[in-house]
Enzyme design. Structure first.
Site, mmCIF file in Angstrom:
data_model
loop_
_atom_site.group_PDB
_atom_site.id
_atom_site.type_symbol
_atom_site.label_atom_id
_atom_site.label_comp_id
_atom_site.label_asym_id
_atom_site.label_seq_id
_atom_site.Cartn_x
_atom_site.Cartn_y
_atom_site.Cartn_z
ATOM 1 N N ASP A 105 15.294 15.695 29.678
ATOM 2 C CA ASP A 105 15.059 17.017 29.094
ATOM 3 C C ASP A 105 13.652 17.131 28.514
ATOM 4 O OD1 ASP A 105 17.635 17.258 29.764
ATOM 5 O OD2 ASP A 105 18.403 17.587 27.723
ATOM 6 N N ALA A 106 13.206 16.023 27.892
ATOM 7 C CA ALA A 106 11.908 16.063 27.218
ATOM 8 C C ALA A 106 10.783 16.356 28.210
ATOM 9 C CB ALA A 106 11.647 14.745 26.516
ATOM 10 N N TYR A 155 11.076 18.097 30.979
ATOM 11 C CA TYR A 155 11.164 19.532 31.295
ATOM 12 C C TYR A 155 10.475 20.335 30.190
ATOM 13 C CZ TYR A 155 13.022 24.103 32.504
ATOM 14 O OH TYR A 155 13.128 25.417 32.847
ATOM 15 N N LYS A 188 38.803 36.925 52.801
ATOM 16 C CA LYS A 188 37.906 37.813 53.537
ATOM 17 C C LYS A 188 37.912 37.387 54.996
ATOM 18 C CE LYS A 188 34.940 38.190 49.496
ATOM 19 N NZ LYS A 188 33.725 37.705 48.817
ATOM 20 N N ARG A 228 27.586 46.687 38.079
ATOM 21 C CA ARG A 228 28.212 47.461 39.127
ATOM 22 C C ARG A 228 28.296 48.944 38.738
ATOM 23 N NH1 ARG A 228 34.017 47.850 40.030
ATOM 24 N NH2 ARG A 228 34.338 48.802 42.064
ATOM 25 N N LYS A 270 38.814 34.426 42.906
ATOM 26 C CA LYS A 270 38.426 35.700 42.298
ATOM 27 C C LYS A 270 38.033 35.388 40.866
ATOM 28 C CE LYS A 270 39.373 40.550 42.193
ATOM 29 N NZ LYS A 270 39.439 41.063 40.849
ATOM 30 N N CYS A 307 60.783 18.189 3.694
ATOM 31 C CA CYS A 307 61.087 17.181 2.673
ATOM 32 C C CYS A 307 60.725 17.617 1.268
ATOM 33 C CB CYS A 307 60.396 15.861 3.008
ATOM 34 S SG CYS A 307 58.622 15.910 2.727
ATOM 35 N N SER A 360 34.956 47.932 45.580
ATOM 36 C CA SER A 360 35.929 46.993 45.009
ATOM 37 C C SER A 360 36.878 46.553 46.115
ATOM 38 C CB SER A 360 36.679 47.634 43.855
ATOM 39 O OG SER A 360 37.299 48.808 44.309
HETATM 40 S S1 IVH Z 1 33.968 40.587 47.019
HETATM 41 C C1 IVH Z 1 33.591 44.572 49.148
HETATM 42 N N1 IVH Z 1 34.563 38.243 46.061
HETATM 43 O O1 IVH Z 1 36.323 41.594 42.028
HETATM 44 C C2 IVH Z 1 33.972 43.338 48.446
HETATM 45 N N2 IVH Z 1 34.664 40.098 44.578
HETATM 46 O O2 IVH Z 1 37.253 44.422 43.294
HETATM 47 C C3 IVH Z 1 33.275 43.185 47.172
HETATM 48 N N3 IVH Z 1 35.266 39.502 42.263
HETATM 49 O O3 IVH Z 1 34.476 43.471 40.258
HETATM 50 C C4 IVH Z 1 33.761 42.155 46.261
HETATM 51 N N4 IVH Z 1 35.467 37.354 42.604
HETATM 52 O O4 IVH Z 1 33.180 41.341 40.705
HETATM 53 C C5 IVH Z 1 34.453 39.537 45.784
HETATM 54 N N5 IVH Z 1 35.043 36.057 45.355
HETATM 55 C C6 IVH Z 1 34.916 37.374 45.078
HETATM 56 C C7 IVH Z 1 35.133 37.911 43.790
HETATM 57 C C8 IVH Z 1 35.000 39.279 43.571
HETATM 58 C C9 IVH Z 1 35.540 38.333 41.713
HETATM 59 C C10 IVH Z 1 35.304 40.806 41.538
HETATM 60 C C11 IVH Z 1 34.077 41.632 41.710
HETATM 61 C C12 IVH Z 1 34.565 43.048 41.577
HETATM 62 C C13 IVH Z 1 35.989 42.948 41.953
HETATM 63 C C14 IVH Z 1 36.186 43.575 43.310
#
Ligand code: IVH
Length: 797
Positions: free
Chosen positions: A33-34, A36, A298, A142, A121, A434, A82
């Site tokens: 660390d030092a 750095y 996904k 967002r 998630k 007790c 989302s």
């Molecule tokens: S993908 C179009 N991947 O979940 C797809 N989102 O509803 C966009 N989140 O507030 C999101 N972990 O911040 C994706 N592995 C992950 C995620 C993630 C958390 C949150 C994201 C957003 C919400 C999406």
């Protein structure tokens, strides 16, 4: 040739950038660390002298900037959408998603499985990071998906986020990386501990704390909150020549650019692959260092993602799959206190039953008096309870709006005056079990019953701990039996367990049943079953040959957990040595700090504890793996090391080394009575003389000296001491007749060997028991010697 300030600044930025990445993202620092700090200050100095050399990717910008009046709005180049949430928390949720993807893609049942990128998630705040020509230029929240807020200053303080992309080749002209800012659980705990110390309000959970920190108008405040980041996707991208064709490939590429990408991800094949991932993460959810909100699936191929497209504001190619909630609302029916093994008095909330984290919860810990006060939990309150994994459920906070109120005189129909119906919680002044005084020492958060083993609650807990699975492992000695043994006076101290007879057990059962009015019909008819008592006696008998480490753990010494007990066992080797090792000597053992050493020494200083130990030994409890003190101890018994461990004020390590030159033995030190012989600066010498003149200290040095000599003499020679299995790797498979896997592992490790989970050419022995499977086959195939339990014991001598 001297480098110009501009070149040096560039060089420093590159170095600092690399070190920060190694430290914060890869978790493998290559410089101290030092070093750095030194380079950082050098860069800072150059930038002060030559402000024109400052760049937007300079690590010096991480400390934060001016306090903002408000955040500027940012229009996202690509909307931040989302994902749909699958609320069915069972495996069916994953299968339903796979089915819908296959349907949308028009796949037949005979078509091959779809590949999915399965990831976590994260539970934090979504952020868009914009890099132009490889440099971070903007970070935005967002917001509503179309417009977010510019939080660049705050985001720069997160050291895991690269200010410049790492790349050997060209970087994309524009690259927007999306991901989650979150707070690790340990960082959250540390932050709350700090808040408590300062008397400030604690934060409710890591998610809110992280979100609050990102949206702090004062970047210096944001910088105080330890935030982390995981990348999980992209926004606008321009000019990325060799952009990967799959989501998993994208994440790999982002990791290559220097972003933290979570390792808990797989490419899963079809619905079954998703189910397996959901299951696997569910099992380790509570051991992850951060909170998650479920998993995300996904479609891996970016082409298929395009084909699937979006439905309104959600992609058809992704879904979030949740786990059963770990938090729920319920009401407090009462607040009681529990008395623990060490007398600790813990307030406990009795709750209206609520289903949370997969089980029905009716009790939740409130930790201690201060915690109840801080959260102001009262009877009748609606509270948030949290249950994560095997941890004891806890009350996270109160929903104040729902607190029961009552009218008090002074108001009228239209303006009633109200006050809470119940008063704040107060700890009882005497032990509810007790009747002894409850004391709370200064600076301690925990109040304790002063009754010691007079208190039956403490006695019960001590026995429960002693008999526990990872301690003496007395099979069958459950809570109800322990309660009766103590309440009906069959057992006062732990050693009494070994004196119990079959008659004692049968009588205890009969009296207990009578008292509770539950005497079984069969007993009334004159039939008494004895099998359970015989089994219990056999269980107690079988516990007489524990491993030393388990025995030490079982004694219930404050601050001595499994690993400290193992250290005592490994280094000191026997009960006889451990029980008379003074604090200074304990303190030189690895990972035994001052408080732990003090607590161990205090335990053995107490005559009652020594008597209890004698009683156990007399009852025939003999650790099976006692050995001579470890030869590793030799270095720790060096005079200078011991001097430094004495706890003499001002006697630092350096001073101790000087002292050891002038006064080469503990006995000689005990005889010193003038500063001239010490050869130390006046203030240190004075401090040492003061210490020597305190009652008992000189005698203590002589005892220490004698024990040191004895230990050195008892120690095996260095080479033999390395252990008979030093450098050897063993694999355990199947069930051994008497040794559990943990015990066998401990014995092998004590002999210097290593236990591995899989058989390879590098394995030296395979120890096989009943129902050994593929590992045994593999060993035979590779010609590796196979031992049974007796063989292992013979090997260990
Ligand atoms: S993908 C179009 N991947 O979940 C797809 N989102 O509803 C966009 N989140 O507030 C999101 N972990 O911040 C994706 N592995 C992950 C995620 C993630 C958390 C949150 C994201 C957003 C919400 C999406």
């Amino acid at each position: 040739m001297t480098t110009s300030p501009a070149d040096r600044a560039t060089e420093l930025r590159q170095l600092l950038h690399r070190y920060a990445h190694e430290y914060y993202v890869l978790d493998t620092p290559t410089v101290p660390d030092a070093e750095y700090d030194r380079l950082y200050r050098e860069l800072e100095a150059i930038e002060v002298a030559h402000p024109e050399l400052k760049t937007p990717d300079s690590p010096t910008l991480r400390v934060g900037g001016a306090i903002l009046p408000q955040f500027e709005p940012v229009t996202h180049a690509v909307p931040m959408l989302s994902i749909r949430t699958e609320t069915d928390t069972t495996a069916d949720g994953a299968l339903a998603f796979d089915a819908s993807v296959r349907r949308e893609l028009g796949l037949a049942e005979s078509d091959p499985p779809v590949n999915y990128a399965a990831e976590l998630k994260f539970d934090g705040l979504a952020i868009n990071l914009r890099y132009e020509n490889g440099v971070l230029v903007q970070a935005a929240t967002r917001g509503d998906g179309a417009t977010g807020e510019d939080v660049t200053q705050n985001i720069r303080t997160i050291r895991q986020i690269p200010l410049r992309l790492d790349s050997v080749g060209a970087v994309p002209g524009i690259l927007e990386v999306r991901g989650e800012v979150y707070m690790r659980r340990d960082d959250f705990e540390k932050l709350n501990a700090r808040q408590r110390e300062r008397g400030d309000k604690t934060f409710v959970n890591p998610r809110n704390t992280a979100a609050g920190a990102v949206r702090q108008l004062d970047p210096a405040m944001a910088a105080e909150r330890p935030l982390s980041f995981f990348a999980y996707g992209l926004g606008e991208v321009v000019g990325w020549d060799d952009m990967p064709l799959t989501h998993s490939g994208l994440l790999d590429a982002l990791a290559g650019f220097g972003f933290p990408v979570c390792v808990e991800r797989v490419v899963a094949q079809g619905g079954d692959g998703l189910v397996a991932f959901h299951h696997q993460i569910g099992a380790k959810r509570d051991t992850l260092p951060f909170d998650i909100d479920g998993v995300v699936y996904k479609v891996d191929s970016l082409n298929l993602q395009r084909e699937l497209g979006f439905r309104t504001r959600e992609p058809r190619w992704a879904v979030a799959h949740k786990y059963p909630a770990q938090e729920a609302l319920t009401t407090v029916e009462a607040i009681n206190v529990q008395v623990g093994r060490t007398g600790a008095i813990t307030p406990v909330a009795r709750l209206a039953p609520v289903f949370v984290g997969g089980v029905t919860v009716t009790n939740a810990t409130l930790h201690n008096e201060d915690e109840v006060r801080r959260k102001d939990v009262r009877v009748g309150d609606t509270v948030i309870v949290r249950r994560a994994g095997d941890v004891i459920p806890e009350v996270v906070g109160v929903v104040l709006e729902r607190r029961p109120m009552e009218d008090v005189p002074g108001g009228d129909l239209f303006n009633p005056v109200q006050q809470p119906k119940y008063t704040p919680f107060e700890l009882p002044k005497t032990c509810p079990v007790c009747g002894s005084h409850v004391v709370r020492e200064e600076g301690e958060a925990i109040a304790r019953c002063s009754g010691g083993l007079f208190c039956s609650a403490q006695r019960k807990e001590a026995i429960r701990h002693f008999a526990g699975r990872r301690m003496m492992d007395i099979e069958g000695l459950g809570e109800r039996y322990i309660d009766n043994l103590v309440e009906l006076d069959y057992v006062h101290g732990i050693a009494d367990l070994y004196k119990l007879t079959l008659e004692d057990f049968l009588e205890m059962k009969r009296r207990g049943d009578e008292r509770d009015g539950i005497t079984p019909e069969t007993v009334l008819a004159g039939k008494v079953t004895t099998k359970w008592a015989e089994n219990l006696l056999a269980g107690i008998d079988a516990s007489k040959k524990p491993l030393l480490a388990r025995f030490m753990f079982a004694l219930g010494i404050r601050h001595v957990g499994e690993s400290t007990a193992k250290t005592l066992s490994d280094w000191l080797g026997s009960v006889a040595v451990i029980r008379r090792t003074p604090e200074a000597l304990l303190r030189v053992l690895p990972d035994i700090g001052g408080a732990v050493a003090e607590s161990i020494a205090d335990f053995f200083d107490e005559p009652k504890n020594q008597q209890a130990l004698d009683a156990l030994l007399a009852a025939g409890v003999v650790p099976q793996d006692e050995h001579a003190p470890s030869a590793k101890l030799r270095d720790k018994l060096d005079i200078a090391t011991l001097y430094a461990a004495l706890g003499v004020p001002k006697l630092t390590e350096t001073r101790s080394r000087q002292l050891a030159e002038a006064v080469p033995s503990l006995a000689a030190l005990a005889a010193i009575d003038s500063a001239s012989a010490i050869g130390l600066p006046a203030d240190v010498a004075e401090s040492l003389l003061g210490w020597l003149d305190q009652p008992g200290h000189r005698e203590h040095l002589l005892t220490l000296d004698a024990l040191r000599t004895e230990l050195l003499a008892a120690m095996p020679a260095q080479s033999a001491a390395e252990g008979i299995l030093a450098g050897k790797t063993l694999v355990l498979t199947g069930t051994l007749p008497t040794l559990s896997r943990d015990d066998a592992t401990a014995m092998i490790e004590a002999a210097g060997g290593k236990v591995s989970g899989s058989v390879s050419k590098k394995t030296h022995y395979v120890v096989a028991g009943e129902a050994a499977g593929s590992k045994l086959a593999k060993a035979e195939e590779l010609g590796i010697p196979v031992l049974d339990e007796d063989g292992l014991r013979a090997l260990l001598g």
